[in-house]
Scaffold this active site. Structure first.
Site, PDB file in Angstrom:
ATOM      1  N   ASN A  35      28.878  -2.463 -43.964  1.00  0.00           N
ATOM      2  CA  ASN A  35      27.963  -1.314 -44.020  1.00  0.00           C
ATOM      3  C   ASN A  35      27.521  -1.079 -45.460  1.00  0.00           C
ATOM      4  O   ASN A  35      27.371   0.055 -45.908  1.00  0.00           O
ATOM      5  CB  ASN A  35      28.676  -0.057 -43.461  1.00  0.00           C
ATOM      6  N   ASP A  58      38.123  -8.295 -45.392  1.00  0.00           N
ATOM      7  CA  ASP A  58      38.261  -7.417 -44.223  1.00  0.00           C
ATOM      8  C   ASP A  58      39.668  -6.828 -44.277  1.00  0.00           C
ATOM      9  O   ASP A  58      40.659  -7.536 -44.059  1.00  0.00           O
ATOM     10  CB  ASP A  58      38.074  -8.231 -42.924  1.00  0.00           C
ATOM     11  N   PHE A  81      38.036   4.145 -49.770  1.00  0.00           N
ATOM     12  CA  PHE A  81      36.820   4.630 -49.088  1.00  0.00           C
ATOM     13  C   PHE A  81      36.596   3.886 -47.767  1.00  0.00           C
ATOM     14  O   PHE A  81      35.942   4.372 -46.875  1.00  0.00           O
ATOM     15  CB  PHE A  81      35.577   4.371 -49.962  1.00  0.00           C
ATOM     16  N   LYS A  85      31.999   5.603 -40.635  1.00  0.00           N
ATOM     17  CA  LYS A  85      31.891   7.059 -40.873  1.00  0.00           C
ATOM     18  C   LYS A  85      30.717   7.736 -40.159  1.00  0.00           C
ATOM     19  O   LYS A  85      30.325   8.838 -40.506  1.00  0.00           O
ATOM     20  CB  LYS A  85      31.800   7.311 -42.365  1.00  0.00           C
ATOM     21  N   ASN A 100      39.156   0.025 -37.041  1.00  0.00           N
ATOM     22  CA  ASN A 100      38.764  -0.179 -38.439  1.00  0.00           C
ATOM     23  C   ASN A 100      39.436   0.836 -39.368  1.00  0.00           C
ATOM     24  O   ASN A 100      40.020   0.496 -40.391  1.00  0.00           O
ATOM     25  CB  ASN A 100      37.238  -0.063 -38.565  1.00  0.00           C
ATOM     26  N   SER A 124      37.565  14.333 -45.180  1.00  0.00           N
ATOM     27  CA  SER A 124      36.300  14.997 -44.869  1.00  0.00           C
ATOM     28  C   SER A 124      36.528  16.414 -44.369  1.00  0.00           C
ATOM     29  O   SER A 124      37.531  16.702 -43.719  1.00  0.00           O
ATOM     30  CB  SER A 124      35.565  14.200 -43.770  1.00  0.00           C
ATOM     31  N   TYR A 149      35.529   9.910 -35.063  1.00  0.00           N
ATOM     32  CA  TYR A 149      35.492   9.765 -36.532  1.00  0.00           C
ATOM     33  C   TYR A 149      36.335  10.868 -37.179  1.00  0.00           C
ATOM     34  O   TYR A 149      37.236  10.587 -37.967  1.00  0.00           O
ATOM     35  CB  TYR A 149      34.054   9.847 -37.054  1.00  0.00           C
ATOM     36  N   LYS A 153      40.159  10.863 -39.429  1.00  0.00           N
ATOM     37  CA  LYS A 153      40.461  11.500 -40.726  1.00  0.00           C
ATOM     38  C   LYS A 153      41.688  12.406 -40.590  1.00  0.00           C
ATOM     39  O   LYS A 153      42.546  12.459 -41.459  1.00  0.00           O
ATOM     40  CB  LYS A 153      39.265  12.304 -41.234  1.00  0.00           C
ATOM     41  N   LEU A 200      20.884  14.293 -43.177  1.00  0.00           N
ATOM     42  CA  LEU A 200      19.687  15.087 -43.483  1.00  0.00           C
ATOM     43  C   LEU A 200      18.894  14.569 -44.672  1.00  0.00           C
ATOM     44  O   LEU A 200      17.685  14.321 -44.573  1.00  0.00           O
ATOM     45  CB  LEU A 200      20.102  16.550 -43.733  1.00  0.00           C
ATOM     46  N   GLU A 295      23.901  17.671 -30.598  1.00  0.00           N
ATOM     47  CA  GLU A 295      25.237  17.663 -29.959  1.00  0.00           C
ATOM     48  C   GLU A 295      26.325  17.466 -31.018  1.00  0.00           C
ATOM     49  O   GLU A 295      26.199  16.577 -31.867  1.00  0.00           O
ATOM     50  CB  GLU A 295      25.260  16.486 -28.962  1.00  0.00           C
TER      51      GLU A 295
HETATM   52  C1  WQD Z   1      23.570  18.176 -42.046  1.00  0.00           C
HETATM   53  C2  WQD Z   1      22.725  19.235 -41.357  1.00  0.00           C
HETATM   54  C3  WQD Z   1      22.191  18.700 -39.081  1.00  0.00           C
HETATM   55  C4  WQD Z   1      19.594  15.292 -39.811  1.00  0.00           C
HETATM   56  C5  WQD Z   1      28.066  14.426 -41.812  1.00  0.00           C
HETATM   57  C6  WQD Z   1      29.307  13.875 -41.254  1.00  0.00           C
HETATM   58  C7  WQD Z   1      30.481  14.338 -42.073  1.00  0.00           C
HETATM   59  C8  WQD Z   1      30.260  14.002 -43.522  1.00  0.00           C
HETATM   60  C9  WQD Z   1      28.940  14.544 -44.024  1.00  0.00           C
HETATM   61  C10 WQD Z   1      31.465  11.989 -43.985  1.00  0.00           C
HETATM   62  C11 WQD Z   1      23.184  19.482 -39.923  1.00  0.00           C
HETATM   63  C12 WQD Z   1      20.934  18.770 -39.942  1.00  0.00           C
HETATM   64  C13 WQD Z   1      20.460  16.361 -40.004  1.00  0.00           C
HETATM   65  C14 WQD Z   1      18.271  15.544 -39.325  1.00  0.00           C
HETATM   66  C15 WQD Z   1      18.759  17.880 -39.251  1.00  0.00           C
HETATM   67  N1  WQD Z   1      30.296  12.611 -43.698  1.00  0.00           N
HETATM   68  N2  WQD Z   1      20.042  17.629 -39.737  1.00  0.00           N
HETATM   69  N3  WQD Z   1      17.911  16.836 -39.062  1.00  0.00           N
HETATM   70  O1  WQD Z   1      26.615  16.348 -39.782  1.00  0.00           O
HETATM   71  O2  WQD Z   1      27.013  18.004 -41.693  1.00  0.00           O
HETATM   72  O3  WQD Z   1      28.124  15.806 -41.745  1.00  0.00           O
HETATM   73  O4  WQD Z   1      27.915  14.043 -43.164  1.00  0.00           O
HETATM   74  O5  WQD Z   1      32.516  12.436 -44.273  1.00  0.00           O
HETATM   75  O6  WQD Z   1      31.609  13.682 -41.585  1.00  0.00           O
HETATM   76  O7  WQD Z   1      29.424  14.381 -39.959  1.00  0.00           O
HETATM   77  O8  WQD Z   1      25.674  15.926 -42.111  1.00  0.00           O
HETATM   78  O9  WQD Z   1      23.470  15.277 -42.956  1.00  0.00           O
HETATM   79  O10 WQD Z   1      24.061  14.705 -40.540  1.00  0.00           O
HETATM   80  O11 WQD Z   1      23.619  17.055 -41.154  1.00  0.00           O
HETATM   81  O12 WQD Z   1      18.410  19.049 -38.998  1.00  0.00           O
HETATM   82  O13 WQD Z   1      17.430  14.604 -39.120  1.00  0.00           O
HETATM   83  O14 WQD Z   1      21.390  18.748 -41.281  1.00  0.00           O
HETATM   84  O15 WQD Z   1      21.958  19.313 -37.821  1.00  0.00           O
HETATM   85  O16 WQD Z   1      23.010  20.856 -39.649  1.00  0.00           O
HETATM   86  P1  WQD Z   1      26.840  16.611 -41.229  1.00  0.00           P
HETATM   87  P2  WQD Z   1      24.159  15.648 -41.680  1.00  0.00           P
END
Ligand code: WQD
Length: 339
Positions: A35, A58, A81, A85, A100, A124, A149, A153, A200, A295
């Protein structure tokens, strides 16, 4: 001092390699490239001025890890790391995640057991689920995981506690990340999502540059000031520096056993606030639409970072605007210079 960085060509791993070199450490990168992109090694060379030691390995292959450890005996610290994830993918492929994330962790711990290693684990904030109280502190109850996931953790932290309870002479710090975003100021390394970004900020920058047509805001009717979800976004360079602080803390004779730290800014930002920060910082208007909630998302979480400030002697310094501008610079760089 040699520090093994597993998953060291990944988003957070590569930024941590830079900060380790800045702090005078000698990082050894191990990555299975499942990845990540081998070209990040060239990018790191441009930033740090030399090519760090790299092994494609690996970590689920117990024999290979044992042979590696037999060769690299003067490793004094390990930053682990290496793990799968993606929350959504873990729901579809739980066995990939359990195999993994657990096999790699156990193999690395096994290979270096009894060697007085300082071990930093990449955990996390997902282990907290939707906390009852905000900001969430390190002693908040761990909630039932919302995904395989998140479960890996939670169980990994139990494994680490059991290793210490068994009398290991290793020291362990688990860093509970909130939402890492942004990129190195050189724009030579950054987040490299494979395919459609789940997170995001890469979706924002890809929409802004025209790779994606529109950003969907997952949910606009949450019980938050503007109706969108709140998270604690932290600059990946601040996060990387927290790993150096963890090694430094364990190098002190006063540190024993295991400890846990929230690595965030202590401040929550809503999705709409992040969009506004991006637009104000870059001057680029974003095409987005409020859609149904995603979801498995929790409504709001941000960290209490008092313990990190007092005991880890670390705090986040880079603001949301810098997170957005660095992410945008990286998106422009990678679009003009595909790896
Ligand atoms: C953030 C906010 C979405 C995409 C993830 C992992 C977590 C950690 C951090 C590893 C949420 C919203 C997102 C989009 C949106 N990673 N969003 N439109 O889910 O808080 O955490 O990353 O450790 O384990 O789960 O991060 O960036 O996916 O979402 O509105 O196209 O942005 O609903 O509210 P998240 P995210």
């Amino acid at each position: 001092m040699k520090i093994l960085v597993t998953g060291g060509l990944g988003f957070i791993g590569s930024h941590t390699v830079v900060e380790l070199v800045n702090a005078g450490y000698d990082p050894i990168i191990v990555d299975d490239l499942s990845n990540s992109n081998i070209k990040i090694l060239d990018q790191l060379t441009k930033i740090i001025g030399y090519t760090p030691a790299f092994y494609e390995l690996d970590l689920c292959d117990e024999q290979a890890v044992k042979e590696f450890a037999a060769n690299e005996t003067d490793v004094k610290g390990i930053i682990h790391f290496a793990a799968s994830k993606a929350v959504g993918e873990s729901v579809k492929l739980p066995l990939k995640y359990y195999r993994n994330n657990f096999f790699s962790l156990v193999n690395v711990l096994n290979a270096y057991e009894g060697k007085s290693i300082n071990f930093v684990f990449s955990s996390s904030c997902t282990i907290y689920g939707q906390p009852d109280k905000l900001p969430v502190t390190e002693d908040a109850p761990v909630k039932p995981a919302q995904s395989p996931y998140g479960n890996t953790k939670q169980v990994a932290e139990e494994i680490l506690k059991d290793v210490i309870a068994s009398g290991s002479n290793n020291k362990i710090i688990s860093l509970r990340y909130f939402n890492p975003v942004g990129a190195h100021e050189s724009a030579l390394i950054g987040e490299l999502p494979l395919g459609i970004p789940q997170n995001l900020v890469p979706f924002i920058t890809q929409t802004a540059i025209g790779k994606r047509e529109k950003l969907m805001v997952w949910g606009g009717n949450y019980n938050t000031p503007d109706g969108s979800c709140i998270r604690d976004y932290i600059h990946v360079v601040d996060l990387a520096r927290a790993h150096v602080a963890a090694l430094k803390l364990m190098e002190k004779s006063t540190f024993k056993g295991i400890d846990f730290f929230n690595i965030g800014t202590g401040k929550g930002s809503s999705v709409l606030e992040v969009i506004r920060a991006f637009e104000n910082t870059t001057g680029v208007k974003l095409n987005y639409e409020i859609a149904a909630p995603r979801e498995g998302d929790i409504e709001q979480v941000w960290g209490d970072v008092t313990k990190s400030a007092e005991k880890l002697n670390w705090k986040a310094r880079l603001d949301l605007s810098t997170m957005m501008s660095s992410a945008w610079d990286w998106e422009n760089y990678i679009t003009q210079n595909p790896l």
